[in-house]
Design a protein around this motif. Structure first.
Motif, short mmCIF file in Angstrom:
data_model
loop_
_atom_site.label_atom_id
_atom_site.label_comp_id
_atom_site.label_asym_id
_atom_site.label_seq_id
_atom_site.Cartn_x
_atom_site.Cartn_y
_atom_site.Cartn_z
N VAL A 98 0.80 -1.22 0.00
CA VAL A 98 0.00 0.00 0.00
C VAL A 98 0.84 1.28 0.00
O VAL A 98 0.34 2.34 -0.35
CB VAL A 98 -1.00 0.06 1.17
CG1 VAL A 98 -2.01 -1.06 1.08
CG2 VAL A 98 -0.31 0.01 2.51
N SER A 105 2.59 -2.99 3.76
CA SER A 105 1.38 -3.66 3.30
C SER A 105 0.32 -3.29 4.32
O SER A 105 0.54 -2.42 5.15
CB SER A 105 1.62 -5.17 3.21
OG SER A 105 2.03 -5.66 4.46
N VAL A 106 -0.86 -3.93 4.24
CA VAL A 106 -1.95 -3.44 5.09
C VAL A 106 -1.59 -3.52 6.57
O VAL A 106 -1.83 -2.60 7.32
CB VAL A 106 -3.24 -4.23 4.81
CG1 VAL A 106 -4.34 -3.79 5.77
CG2 VAL A 106 -3.70 -3.96 3.39
N LYS A 107 -1.02 -4.64 6.99
CA LYS A 107 -0.80 -4.80 8.42
C LYS A 107 0.65 -5.04 8.79
O LYS A 107 0.95 -5.61 9.83
CB LYS A 107 -1.67 -5.92 8.95
CG LYS A 107 -3.13 -5.50 8.94
CD LYS A 107 -3.93 -6.11 10.03
CE LYS A 107 -5.31 -5.47 10.06
NZ LYS A 107 -6.35 -6.36 10.51
N ALA A 108 1.56 -4.65 7.91
CA ALA A 108 2.97 -4.85 8.24
C ALA A 108 3.80 -3.76 7.59
O ALA A 108 3.39 -3.14 6.61
CB ALA A 108 3.43 -6.21 7.76
#
Lengths: 486, 128, 460
Positions: free
Chosen positions: B39, B61-64
């Motif tokens: 992202v 990325s979305v959660k990292a």
């Protein structure tokens, strides 16, 4: 059937009003006549125009799309989602607490100041610390405040170059973040195969550069740090301080007092341990307890009670680190805890930890029949379970099972934390769940385990009964839409 | 998994193209695949100093969040601003349009420690 | 105990299942040296009847705002709170939920926060708002910390001396341990001295922070202050009173980079200082540096609209040591009150509240300044609060008028020793003409005789 709820702005119609203000009883004044035009607003804000009926319907419907403690089992690990007694809510609605200005003269609000003072005394009693500040607004804020005090204390004690803060790998993310904000450098300490701080690893990391250690006890695996006394000794002998993250204080109330076992400073989460409702994310309150040596560094003002019995706020504190927020503290939250502690009394407080630990261990036994418990021995208020044993569920099983749990009417535990266990759930039932509720949770897990074998798509496509199914978080991050204007 | 033979590599999955006094660097196709659902890319500023093996950029990325490590010590000479708005460059052309930064070489003696394509491929076989 | 549903036989059964004899055995993991074996020094358990009676007794010895004529402000204001707020924000489905980690089961709170963000953005005319921070003071400190993280190579934070002294103290505390200097720019005539600001701001300046209306109630020339900051590439941080934004230029209109403020005035109870909420809005360019939670709109697999926490990679639970803030949650339920308040007032109501504050405070100022011995300390335009210079120390004046049940304002000597005779008077839309006239009469009497001050009931 669930109808999509319109946003307030989509209900807006020109001319509608939810509130009428009184007519002015003073001579008319045109803003243009007293304020230079370039300092005035050019266009009215794009706020909704709606009626009170619209508001009532909208927010009531929204509220019905929430899981909460009053409607569901909510075993979020390290969040202590216990029942929030209603008397606490009524208590702080009293004008004596609610209708008081922060700069009102102290003579007019002695009962309020006394309640705050007594809250501090009760927190001293349960934590063992000789000094308390209730200024911090949340747990992370309290943690930051303690570290700021550590920094100031070291500065006064020839330790300005002590910049390392030791943090176990199982710690909350706030710990390293808070350390960095104080100019410290976090140094990770590995856990041993029993899920506890590795004493040898600790010894090898402690040096003349060590300012402090931040420890969570019981830790995020729900285990009591059995070597806590030795840990404190190692740090103190090296000239460093020990901070304790009090997120899990609920487990040891009345059974162990952090200052007694060597902690120099800790924060307490009133919204976890002391029944302040979580409010959908806040407000919390994060009072701190500190040793006598650190007390001069507490944020100002500090509440004191003079010989005449009057309570006063003391602003003149030479060594204080200053302020971490405006005014005295989150009084509305603090006094919910006052009420809670008064209702519990000595016996009730012990009963809290007794039943919290009983519930957690009972649930651990039940869940352990289905899921792997990586550190399967007596736990404190919570335990961690691993969800790796489902061959038909190759991708992110902890997530899939959590989503399915929603369909079964249970809020999932904390997922993917602590970071040292793969595909995990952190389960904290709290003392207020009934035996039936715990058994229902275990039964739900049994069902999910069965489904994971037989119909894994039931999990991977879950939830099926919520107002929405799984939401596209990639889209949310790539094409951000953060207001209704887009 | 493409591992172009004319590039050098790091153990932390960065590729390096050596051009006289600067290197061009980015992340390998393996790294792109491992991150998935990118992202955002946070690049350094021009003239930032890099230190070999230390983070100089971040990929979200979305959660990292993944750190991108500097393959060499030096000074950031140029950054690929286009990739910030076109994450697909990274996803589809990590060795070309998806480059991240050009770094001026401070210590040429750091270069021999970079991995060859063969060595990097061998590393990948141990990670899959 | 009323909150535990386990019976003795159940407890026995559970202990057996666990494989221990007694409850005490469950605590075996706590080593003996760490155990507490004494009796906690806590009062005996009280019943609801007893605890309620205590409040009744407390009420006798407390003078609440409803039993006095108060002109107290200085960052916390007695504004009108519509009834509907308590009823809706008081719903247990909202207040007994936690941070929306499971979006499918938290669409209520997430939608409400999304609307909160939307309305804060509309009010401030900023591009993006977070889900709220602890309060106005810490929110401003977080804004400064965010600016520090954006301008990593610059070394100096510049702040106006006319911000709330407690906000300044908070910034100071936050910056103490960083390698960043703090320069405070003096005031002239009750507003930030633009010339001094221009002299202080240079290429090394990270940001310029000011408050509007400022601590003394005066309206700053925000356009000029922002220009001075921007000319040197420094970020503009505006701390504003949300109630003023129906009338005063919102920070987005003068191109502020970050806008913060105390949200208490938006439907929040006073509670002796908290819990309140800090609103926090910024330009979209800085989205990845914003502290706190942010909610975004997206859709589910069937194309239905839904809301999630987004940009979570900024936050401590993912970024840990590299996070620019350690904040976990927002002030959920208090921010919800703020959202309901803004929706209740709408575009016209927010302007009308501002107009009432403006008219009433100007009526009061004119009336008080006309009393012999009193005068307005500053000529600058003001919004709802102003500084009155009294013929003797303001703290004494406050004691003098207390027998009439009046708290005439906040004595500024509390923070500014040189302003011993200065009183900060706040007049909200709730004050009636009679109450203002009563203040004027009392001040006239207090100013007339210089002696005989009494401290009856008024404390410090």
């Amino acid at each position: 059937m669930i109808i999509e709820e319109k946003l307030l702005i989509e209900r807006s119609k020109p001319g509608l009003r939810a509130i009428r203000l009184p007519k002015s009883d003073v001579p008319e004044l045109r803003a243009e006549d007293v304020i230079p035009s370039h300092l005035m607003r050019q266009a009215p804000p794009e706020l909704p125009e709606i009626t009170e009926v619209d508001l009532a319907r909208h927010y009531t419907r929204l509220s019905q799309k929430n899981f909460c403690v009053d409607t569901h089992t909510y075993p979020l690990g390290s969040c202590t989602m216990k029942y929030n007694p209603k008397i606490n809510e009524d208590f702080i609605r009293s004008p004596v607490i609610r209708r008081v200005h922060p700069y009102q003269s102290e003579g007019t609000i002695q009962p309020l100041l006394r309640m705050l003072y007594d809250t501090e005394e009760m927190l001293k009693a349960v934590s063992g610390f000789p000094a308390i500040s209730m200024q911090p607004a949340a747990g992370a804020h309290g943690e930051l405040t303690c570290l700021m005090m550590f920094r100031a204390w070291h500065r006064d004690h020839g330790g300005e170059d002590r910049r390392e803060v030791l943090i176990p790998d199982s710690a909350h993310g706030t710990n390293p973040a808070s350390a960095v904000l104080c100019g410290f450098k976090p140094v990770e300490i590995k856990s041993n195969d029993r899920g506890l701080v590795d004493l040898e690893a600790l010894k090898s990391r402690v040096s003349g550069k060590t300012a402090a250690m931040m420890i969570t006890n019981p830790n995020t695996l729900g285990l009591f740090e059995e070597q806590i006394v030795a840990i404190a000794r190692i740090l103190h002998e090296a000239g460093a301080l020990l901070f304790m993250d009090g997120a899990n204080f609920n487990a040891i109330l009345g059974r162990a007092r952090p200052h007694d076992f060597g902690v120099d400073a800790m924060h307490m989460n009133l919204h976890k341990t002391f029944a302040v409702p979580h409010g959908g994310g806040g407000p919390g309150s994060g009072p701190i307890g500190v040793s006598a040596e650190l007390a001069p560094y507490l944020p100002a003002p500090v509440l004191r009670r003079d010989e005449d019995g009057a309570c006063r706020l003391d602003y003149e504190r030479e060594k204080s680190i200053g302020r971490v927020r405006g005014f005295y503290g989150s009084v509305g939250a603090i006094l919910r805890s006052y009420c809670y502690l008064r209702i519990l009394g000595e016996e009730g407080v012990r009963r809290v930890s007794d039943m919290a630990v009983l519930n957690a261990n009972y649930l651990r036994k039940l869940v352990g029949e289905v899921l792997r418990i990586p550190f399967d021995r007596l736990c404190m208020h919570e335990f961690v379970a691993e969800l790796t044993a489902f061959p038909n569920l190759p991708e992110r099983p902890a997530l899939q099972a959590a989503k399915r749990l929603l369909d079964l009417g249970i809020h999932p535990p904390t997922t993917y934390f602590p970071l040292i266990v793969n595909e995990c759930w952190m389960v904290e039932p709290t003392e207020t769940e009934s035996k039936e509720d715990l058994e229902a949770f275990a039964e739900a897990i049994r069902q999910i385990a069965r489904e994971a074998e037989e119909e894994p798509e039931l999990l991977t496509s879950a939830p099926h009964t919520m107002p929405v199914s799984r939401l596209d978080e990639v889209k949310a991050a790539r094409e951000p839409r953060l207001t209704w204007k887009g | 998994m493409a591992v172009p033979a004319d590039l050098k590599y790091t153990k932390s999955h960065e590729w390096v193209k050596i051009e006289d006094k600067v290197v061009i660097t980015g992340i390998t196709e393996f790294a792109v695949k491992a991150l998935s659902d990118l992202v955002y890319v946070d690049l350094p500023e021009i003239a930032d100093l890099t230190e070999k093996g230390h983070p100089y950029a971040e990929i979200e990325s979305v959660k990292a969040v993944a750190d991108v490590h500097a393959p060499i010590s030096g000074e950031v000479d140029e950054i690929n601003e286009e990739v910030v708005d076109n994450l697909d460059f990274l996803a589809h052309d990590p060795y070309g349009k998806g480059w991240l930064a050009k770094i001026q070489i401070s210590y040429p003696d750091e270069l021999p420690s970079l991995l060859s394509a063969g060595e990097y491929e061998k590393l990948l076989t141990t990670q899959e | 105990m009323p909150y535990i549903s386990l019976t003795e036989p159940e407890i026995r059964e559970m202990l057996d299942r666990i494989g221990v004899e007694t409850i005490d055995d469950l605590f075996a993991p706590i080593p003996e040296q760490a155990r507490f074996t004494g009796k906690l020094d806590l009062p005996a358990a009280a019943s609801e009847i007893e605890i309620t009676r205590e409040l009744t007794e407390a009420a006798v010895r407390t003078t609440t705002l409803d039993r006095m004529n108060s002109f107290l402000g200085a960052g916390a204001y007695d504004h009108f709170i519509p009834s509907v707020i308590d009823h809706l924000a008081g719903r247990t489905e909202f207040y007994t939920a936690y941070t929306p980690y499971q979006p499918e089961a938290s669409q209520g709170m997430l939608t409400a926060i999304f609307e909160y963000q939307s309305m804060i953005a509309a009010l401030t005319r900023m591009e993006v708002s977070n889900a709220s921070l602890y309060d106005g003071a810490s929110g401003l400190a977080e804004a400064v910390m965010m600016a520090v993280s954006i301008h990593r190579r610059r070394k100096k934070v510049v702040v106006s001396a006319a911000i709330h002294p407690e906000y300044l103290a908070t910034i100071r505390t936050y910056l103490t341990n960083l390698d960043t200097a703090l320069e405070v720019v003096c005031t002239e005539g009750g507003v930030t001295d633009a010339r001094a600001l221009a002299a202080a701001v240079d290429q090394d300046t990270i940001c310029v922070a000011f408050q509007n209306p400022n601590f003394f109630g005066n309206i700053e020339d925000v356009v000029a202050l922002s220009r001075i900051a921007r000319e040197q590439g420094a970020l503009v941080i505006a701390s504003v009173d949300p109630i003023s934004l129906g009338i005063l230029a919102p920070p987005g209109e003068y191109d502020a980079d970050i806008c913060v403020g105390e949200g208490q005035a938006l439907g929040g109870e006073l509670f002796f200082g908290g819990p309140y909420f800090g609103f926090f809005a910024a330009k979209m360019d800085y989205i990845r540096r914003i502290p706190g939670r942010i909610v975004g709109e997206t859709e589910d697999g069937e194309g239905r609209r839904g809301y999630v926490l987004t940009f979570q990679t900024r936050e401590q639970h993912i970024r840990r040591a590299k996070a620019t803030s350690n904040i976990c949650t927002n002030q959920g339920i208090i921010a919800l009150r703020g959202a309901i308040y803004l929706a209740c007032l709408g575009p016209h109501g927010i302007r009308e509240v501002g107009e009432l504050c403006l008219a009433k405070s100007h009526y009061a100022a004119e009336k008080l300044a006309a009393i012999p011995g009193y005068r307005l300390a500053f000529d600058a335009p003001f919004f709802k609060e102003f500084v009155l210079e009294c013929p003797k120390p303001a703290a004494e004046i406050a004691c003098d008028v207390w027998p009439d049940g009046i708290q005439p304002g906040v004595a500024l000597s509390r923070w500014f020793p040189e302003m011993e005779n200065h009183l900060l008077v706040a007049v909200t839309e709730k004050k009636s003409r009679e109450e203002i006239d009563a203040l004027a009469d009392a001040l006239a009497r207090a100013g007339a005789h210089e002696s005989g001050t009494s401290a009856r009931g008024a404390g410090r």
